[in-house]
Design a protein around this motif. Structure first.
Motif, short mmCIF file in Angstrom:
data_model
loop_
_atom_site.label_atom_id
_atom_site.label_comp_id
_atom_site.label_asym_id
_atom_site.label_seq_id
_atom_site.Cartn_x
_atom_site.Cartn_y
_atom_site.Cartn_z
N ASP A 73 0.94 -0.96 -0.08
CA ASP A 73 0.11 -0.10 0.13
C ASP A 73 1.02 1.15 0.09
N GLU A 74 1.05 1.97 -1.31
CA GLU A 74 1.77 2.82 -1.25
C GLU A 74 1.47 4.25 -0.61
N VAL A 75 0.14 4.35 -0.28
CA VAL A 75 -0.52 5.59 0.26
C VAL A 75 0.08 5.20 1.84
N LYS A 91 9.63 -11.36 -1.46
CA LYS A 91 9.46 -10.92 -2.99
C LYS A 91 8.74 -9.73 -3.17
N ALA A 92 7.98 -9.44 -2.30
CA ALA A 92 7.31 -7.90 -2.54
C ALA A 92 8.27 -6.75 -2.42
N GLY A 93 9.43 -7.08 -1.80
CA GLY A 93 10.51 -6.07 -1.61
C GLY A 93 10.64 -5.42 0.00
N ALA A 94 9.80 -6.14 0.85
CA ALA A 94 9.70 -5.88 2.17
C ALA A 94 11.17 -6.12 2.92
N ARG A 95 11.56 -5.06 3.78
CA ARG A 95 12.98 -5.22 4.63
C ARG A 95 12.34 -5.29 6.09
N ALA A 96 13.38 -5.82 6.76
CA ALA A 96 13.60 -5.69 8.49
C ALA A 96 13.01 -4.36 8.93
N GLY A 97 12.18 -4.17 9.56
CA GLY A 97 11.46 -3.03 10.05
C GLY A 97 10.33 -2.56 9.58
N ASP A 98 10.10 -3.02 8.27
CA ASP A 98 8.83 -2.45 7.51
C ASP A 98 7.44 -2.82 8.33
N ALA A 99 6.55 -2.05 7.93
CA ALA A 99 5.04 -2.35 8.52
C ALA A 99 4.46 -3.29 7.87
N VAL A 100 3.90 -4.06 8.51
CA VAL A 100 3.06 -5.23 7.85
C VAL A 100 1.47 -5.25 8.50
N ALA A 101 0.81 -5.30 7.56
CA ALA A 101 -0.64 -5.39 8.16
C ALA A 101 -1.36 -6.56 7.57
N ILE A 102 -1.84 -7.34 8.47
CA ILE A 102 -2.71 -8.65 8.16
C ILE A 102 -4.06 -8.27 8.46
N GLY A 103 -4.84 -8.32 7.25
CA GLY A 103 -6.42 -8.16 7.66
C GLY A 103 -6.80 -7.04 6.76
N SER A 104 -8.25 -6.67 6.83
CA SER A 104 -8.82 -5.62 5.75
C SER A 104 -8.35 -4.25 6.34
N ASP A 105 -8.55 -3.27 5.47
CA ASP A 105 -8.04 -1.97 5.69
C ASP A 105 -8.84 -1.43 6.92
N GLU A 106 -10.00 -1.78 7.23
CA GLU A 106 -10.80 -1.00 8.19
C GLU A 106 -10.33 -1.96 9.50
N ASN A 107 -9.99 -3.12 9.62
CA ASN A 107 -9.68 -4.08 10.85
C ASN A 107 -8.34 -4.64 10.36
#
Length: 479
Positions: A361-363, A407-423
């Motif tokens: 999510d670039e935003v 593979k998506a380009g994530a690095r250590a310390g990046d934020a990762v969200a599991i679930g929908s945008d609202e929850n």
């Protein structure tokens, strides 16, 4: 007081699953006898079932919120929690289930037809079910999954073979009262009939149902009068019968213009062009009515209509009409394909289907993980227990989430969200080096979580600074 309701908005909530239990068996001379926590019970489902004895949605109009019971939590000594009780909601035959956007979820026709409106949540596993050769005594259990909640719309479309359509006070209610045993309200003023009436007619060996559809006037398809509210009751009928008043006292009306108006409204509503039509010239017991019927009958027959002259008062022509309807319905039934028993189709998922997606999510500058398994695992995790968090990390790693993040380009310390945008639950991603079972300490601990997490610290400092600024503004804001 309302006694008939054919459209309601229903709020359903299935039961939540019960939490699993984290317990250790203890008895004399065996202080640590191993894990014995039981699993939580499954939450109750909410199921809609067609019941022939139910004819209206009135109960759901008065009580639109329905909730199934929750599953009970597990207990020690390997005692599983009790499952929640399923909630069965009876609905009339012909009920259509829609979502909030108007999409059809189910068209419930036929006694016993069911639709699961809300699935109960799964019960959480106790620490006995979570134990393994490498994790012998888990100090945690999984939480129960939340039941599904949704808002649905129920619309009733009357299931009848014949629909009587026509202007108010054309004699539809009187006609159905003499053709069948139905006892509708009858009076000589417009809009006497405020609800569709349904009757059963027997003509020889044929038994069919006949419905009186009220409220059709010019502009009914656009919402005028009661027409739009009841036009949907015509959709399931096999034969349409135009009831024309040959003794109307209104100077600006005549049977032919009434027929044209009703046909226009049916055409604007749509989907009814293939239904056979009959015309009934009603109230011929009145002298002027018989004279008018004799005048317009040739015009109607020239249009291709089959015309019947009847009187609900003197019961003239009713037998001929009844048997003509029975003959037409028998032909329609013979043309319908034979219904086959419902086949259960099993569509197993592919063995190599990961069941999740990873996108950036670039935003919000966060990597989002969406999928049934990871989202359910997050819901079942007790984040106050470090060992449970470590177990979640191990499950996500085995599922391949970390591989896809890299593979998506994530690095250590990046934020990762599991679930929908609202929850969703947001993590600071730290790639797993070792499985959690090798890093276990005391029960309920995981040494991997003892390491400092600078991204998490920065986020906490930022949130604390924002809260302090809001507090200072609230204290010193001008009056």
């Amino acid at each position: 007081m309302t006694t008939f309701v054919d459209r309601v908005e229903l709020h359903v909530a299935a039961g939540n699953g019960g939490h699993g239990c984290a317990s250790v068996h203890r008895e004399k001379f065996k202080p640590l006898g191993g894990p014995d926590g039981g699993n939580g019970g499954r939450g109750g489902d909410i199921t809609l079932v067609v019941d022939q004895s139910v004819t209206t949605l009135l109960d759901y109009h008065h009580s639109p919120h329905r909730k199934a019971t929750n599953g009970q939590p597990g207990a020690g000594d390997n005692r599983s929690g009790k499952d929640g009780t399923d909630l069965v909601l009876p609905v009339p035959d012909g009920t259509v289930v829609l979502d909030k956007d108007g999409n059809v979820l189910a068209d419930m026709v036929g006694h016993g037809t069911t639709f699961v409106a809300g699935e109960g949540g799964r019960g959480g596993l106790g620490n006995l079910a979570l134990s393994s050769a490498r994790r012998k005594a888990p100090g945690f259990a999984l939480l129960g999954e939340a039941g599904k909640s949704r808002d649905i719309v129920l619309e009733l479309k009357t299931v009848a073979d014949v629909a009587l359509v026509g202007y108010p006070s054309a004699g539809k209610s009187s006609l159905i009262s003499v053709l069948s045993s139905a006892k509708p309200k009858i009076a000589d003023y417009p809009f006497t009939t405020l609800v569709p009436n349904l009757g059963v007619v027997t003509a020889g060996s044929t038994v069919y149902t006949i419905a009186d559809v009220p409220g059709l006037i010019p502009g009914a398809s656009e919402g005028r009068g009661l027409g739009l509210e009841f036009l949907r009751h015509v959709e399931r009928c096999s034969v349409l019968v135009h009831v024309l008043d040959t003794a109307t006292l209104e100077s600006d009306r005549d049977p032919l213009s009434d027929l044209d108006v009703i046909e226009k409204e049916l055409k604007l509503y749509g989907g009814l062009d293939d239904r056979p039509r009959l015309v009934v010239l009603n109230k011929v017991d009145i002298p002027d009515g018989q004279d008018l019927a004799d005048m317009i009958r040739p015009d109607l027959e020239a249009r291709g209509y089959k015309v019947f002259e009847v009187s609900a008062v003197s019961r003239t022509g009713l037998k001929e009409l009844s048997f003509a309807l029975a003959q037409g319905i028998a032909k329609m039934r013979a043309r319908k394909p034979q219904e086959e028993a419902t086949r259960v189709v099993i569509r197993p998922k592919a063995v190599d289907d990961s069941g999740f997606t990873v996108t950036k999510d670039e935003v919000d500058n966060v990597y989002r993980v969406r999928g049934e398994k990871p989202e359910r695992w997050v819901q079942q995790t007790d984040f106050s227990n470090d060992e449970a968090v470590g177990y979640l990390a191990d499950r996500l790693s085995r599922l391949g989430v970390e591989t896809q993040l890299m593979k998506a380009g994530a690095r250590a310390g990046d934020a990762v969200a599991i679930g929908s945008d609202e929850n969703s639950v947001v993590f600071d991603w730290e790639p797993t080096v070792m499985a959690g079972a090798e890093m276990l300490g005391r029960r309920g601990e995981d040494h991997r979580l003892d390491e400092p997490r600078p991204a998490a610290t920065r986020r906490k400092d930022r949130d604390a600074e924002r809260d302090n600024s809001q507090k200072e503004y609230d204290e010193f804001k001008p009056f």
